[in-house]
Design a protein around this motif. Structure first.
Motif, PDB file in Angstrom:
ATOM      1  N   ALA A 172       5.009  10.101 -13.727  1.00 32.09           N
ATOM      2  CA  ALA A 172       5.222   8.654 -13.697  1.00 32.09           C
ATOM      3  C   ALA A 172       5.009   8.036 -15.075  1.00 32.09           C
ATOM      4  CB  ALA A 172       4.280   8.008 -12.691  1.00 32.09           C
ATOM      5  N   SER A 203       2.608  12.875 -11.379  1.00 30.17           N
ATOM      6  CA  SER A 203       2.242  13.316 -12.724  1.00 30.17           C
ATOM      7  C   SER A 203       3.269  12.934 -13.776  1.00 30.17           C
ATOM      8  CB  SER A 203       2.042  14.833 -12.734  1.00 30.17           C
ATOM      9  OG  SER A 203       0.967  15.199 -11.900  1.00 30.17           O
ATOM     10  N   ALA A 252      -2.181  12.078 -10.703  1.00 28.37           N
ATOM     11  CA  ALA A 252      -1.768  12.393  -9.338  1.00 28.37           C
ATOM     12  C   ALA A 252      -2.384  13.697  -8.858  1.00 28.37           C
ATOM     13  CB  ALA A 252      -0.243  12.498  -9.267  1.00 28.37           C
ATOM     14  N   TYR A 293       6.097   4.956 -10.645  1.00 30.92           N
ATOM     15  CA  TYR A 293       4.709   4.492 -10.647  1.00 30.92           C
ATOM     16  C   TYR A 293       3.700   5.542 -10.199  1.00 30.92           C
ATOM     17  CZ  TYR A 293       6.728  -0.183 -11.126  1.00 30.92           C
ATOM     18  OH  TYR A 293       7.429  -1.280 -11.579  1.00 30.92           O
ATOM     19  N   TYR A 294       4.151   6.573  -9.495  1.00 27.90           N
ATOM     20  CA  TYR A 294       3.212   7.535  -8.916  1.00 27.90           C
ATOM     21  C   TYR A 294       3.670   8.967  -9.212  1.00 27.90           C
ATOM     22  CZ  TYR A 294       2.322   3.265  -6.247  1.00 27.90           C
ATOM     23  OH  TYR A 294       2.075   1.969  -5.888  1.00 27.90           O
ATOM     24  N   LEU A 331      -2.964   1.746 -18.631  1.00 27.54           N
ATOM     25  CA  LEU A 331      -3.036   2.964 -17.827  1.00 27.54           C
ATOM     26  C   LEU A 331      -4.443   3.508 -17.701  1.00 27.54           C
ATOM     27  CD1 LEU A 331       0.185   4.858 -18.947  1.00 27.54           C
ATOM     28  CD2 LEU A 331      -0.104   3.076 -17.227  1.00 27.54           C
ATOM     29  N   ASP A 349       2.333  15.107  -5.946  1.00 31.95           N
ATOM     30  CA  ASP A 349       3.447  15.643  -6.729  1.00 31.95           C
ATOM     31  C   ASP A 349       4.434  16.402  -5.849  1.00 31.95           C
ATOM     32  OD1 ASP A 349       2.773  14.616  -9.197  1.00 31.95           O
ATOM     33  OD2 ASP A 349       1.598  16.362  -9.803  1.00 31.95           O
ATOM     34  N   SER A 397       1.668   4.855 -14.528  1.00 34.84           N
ATOM     35  CA  SER A 397       0.739   5.327 -13.502  1.00 34.84           C
ATOM     36  C   SER A 397      -0.547   4.507 -13.541  1.00 34.84           C
ATOM     37  CB  SER A 397       0.433   6.810 -13.708  1.00 34.84           C
ATOM     38  OG  SER A 397       0.029   7.043 -15.050  1.00 34.84           O
ATOM     39  N   ASN A 437      -7.647   2.452 -10.653  1.00 30.82           N
ATOM     40  CA  ASN A 437      -7.427   3.754 -11.284  1.00 30.82           C
ATOM     41  C   ASN A 437      -8.374   4.765 -10.653  1.00 30.82           C
ATOM     42  OD1 ASN A 437      -7.543   6.002 -13.175  1.00 30.82           O
ATOM     43  ND2 ASN A 437      -6.408   4.675 -14.574  1.00 30.82           N
TER      44      ASN A 437
END
Length: 516
Positions: free
Chosen positions: A434, A432, A442, A429-430, A408, A447, A437, A286
């Motif tokens: 997602a 803002s 992100a 998965y990726y 998360l 984005d 995440s 993270n």
């Protein structure tokens, strides 16, 4: 390495020796039935899969566990399915975009009935879409581009779906297990669906599903069986032992070691996912949590992984080395990325650049999926020479996915990413927006790349996917180190089981049994 860390030294050495002698072409059967004999009608299939402590018959929670997903695919039909990267229409007959892919016209199949006799209409679909968007589910993530307030019903079998932004692959999103239920459903655990089976009984340990005699798609195949019994069993060895003892006919989620041990057993038919549907093993960092909020620490861990050894030991040589990007083998995959190799000296240099002498961190892991706990255990030793002092937090399998907020917000955890088409997987998965995440918030740059990818269509889509993957290779928080085939096992007389996009959650709709 302590024996309570999952893999003992003896096991590591043993698996490194025997793993080199296995190949996918030696004794394995792909999950396909093109060359199978003509199906038989009748019989009861008993199948065992991993479950979770939160399992229920509520369709809105269907993606929370393996067995819940498998059960949902039998009780509820979806708008469409993806098989071998191609869309297969189910409750939809077509989905067509306008010029800029901001509005899609969906045509529904006529003659579909739910198990309570109700006929499918566009009102049921609109209600289902609205319900999914109100839930913290995987379906919510796939449908996020949808602007329901601006969407409308055209007639009983036609909808116009308006999007918040251009999405050139929105038809792929609609094909990701968007289960449809009757309008104004209040009790989502009552299991009223248009699928080939109805729920006869349920407990935390066992689901019993009964074939529908009035299934709308019976002219094209199943259901062939009278009944399917799904058993919840988190322990991999227990599932295999149950198969060998005659308690089960089909078991999912087998360990790679099983492939070696049972390869010559005529009473066990082994099945593996094709290369294009291998899962992706990763260590997810993270990027908003210390120490992984320092880019040099993230890159250092990527160089601290001996990927070749991970493939030999964890996947028993059945997998492939991965290069910090998901879903190799798909037509959209970026094949031009540089290859990262195990380089502990470079990892230590990166830590020094970050002003860090060594990194102490905990890896959250579980044996919910094969390969996650095993790879975490091996990483403890691999990363030590690169300046990482890692510890394991081994969570019980039934609890690993029960705390969404924790998933998360964990600094470092193992992940097994199941295959989805890359235009679907990357925004899932990726970015803002997602839903899952794991690597944190992100950047505006990411984005922008995600938005450009989603707007692209046809030939332009591959380049936009490549741009996102290049960014993630450079700056992403996922160290994707190996691709691993999923393995299932069955009795010799089981046929008709299909992956249809999700090997670990197989479609049993057309399963059948050959009499002994």
């Amino acid at each position: 390495m302590d024996t309570n860390e999952g893999l003992t030294r003896r096991t590591l050495i043993k698996t490194m020796v025997i793993g080199a002698g296995i190949s996918l072409s030696n004794g394995f059967l792909p999950l396909a039935w093109a060359d199978e004999p003509k199906p038989n009608r009748g019989g009861v299939l008993r199948a065992a899969f991993a479950s979770s402590s939160s399992d229920s018959t509520n369709v809105l929670r269907s993606t929370n566990s393996n067995i819940g997903y498998i059960r949902a695919r039998l009780v509820w039909d979806s708008l469409a399915e993806v098989d071998n990267q191609r869309i297969v229409w189910r409750l939809m007959e077509s989905a067509d975009p306008n010029r800029d892919a901001t509005r899609w016209t969906v045509k529904l199949r006529q003659g579909v009935t739910f198990s309570d006799g109700h006929k499918l209409t566009s009102k049921d679909v609109m209600f289902s879409l609205r319900t999914w968007l109100s839930q913290p589910s995987s379906q919510n993530g796939w449908l996020k581009p949808l602007d329901l307030a601006a969407s409308r019903l055209e007639d009983d079998h036609t909808l116009t779906l308006q999007l918040h932004k251009p999405v050139g692959s929105f038809d792929l999103l609609l094909a990701q297990s968007i289960f449809i239920f009757p309008e104004n459903t209040q009790d989502f655990a009552a299991a009223i669906g248009s699928g080939s089976y109805t729920l006869k009984s349920w407990s935390q340990d066992k689901s019993v599903l009964q074939a529908r005699s009035d299934y709308w798609d019976a002219a094209n195949g199943g259901p062939w069986l009278d009944e399917i019994q799904l058993y919840s069993m988190s322990d991999t060895a227990a599932r295999l032992n149950g198969l060998k003892a005659g308690q089960f006919d089909y078991v999912g989620g087998m360990a790679s070691l099983t492939a070696r041990a049972e390869q010559a057993n005529p009473a066990v038919k082994l099945r593996h996912s094709p290369k294009s549907e291998m899962s992706n093993l990763a260590f997810s960092m993270n990027l908003s949590k210390a120490p992984f909020n320092q880019p040099e620490v993230v890159e250092a861990l990527k160089y601290a992984i001996d990927r070749e050894m991970m493939v030999r030991v964890v996947t028993m040589g059945l997998g492939e080395v991965a290069n910090d990007t998901l879903c190799a083998g798909q037509p959209w995959f970026n094949t031009d990325l540089p290859v990262r190799h195990y380089d502990p000296e470079r990892a230590r240099s990166l830590l020094q650049k970050a002003g860090v002498k060594s990194v102490a961190a905990t890896i959250r892991t579980s044996d919910y999926e094969y390969g996650t706990a095993e790879s975490a255990t091996l990483l403890l030793r691999q990363a030590k020479g690169a300046g990482f002092d890692l510890r394991l937090d081994r969570v019980p399998a039934a609890d690993y996915y029960s705390d969404f907020n924790l998933l998360l917000n964990t600094p470092l955890q193992t992940n097994l990413y199941h295959p989805m088409p890359l235009p679907v997987a990357l925004p899932f998965y990726y970015g803002s927006a997602a839903s899952w995440s794991f690597t944190g918030p992100a950047t505006p740059q990411l984005d922008g790349l995600i938005n450009a990818m989603q707007a692209a269509r046809a030939d332009a889509l591959r380049q936009r996917v490549a741009d996102v993957q290049h960014y993630l290779w450079q700056q992403g928080g996922d160290a994707v180190f190996a691709r691993i085939p999923s393995i299932a096992a069955s009795a010799p007389g089981v046929f008709g089981v299909k992956a249809v996009g999700f090997f670990d959650y197989p479609l049993l709709r057309d399963a059948w049994l050959r009499p002994a």
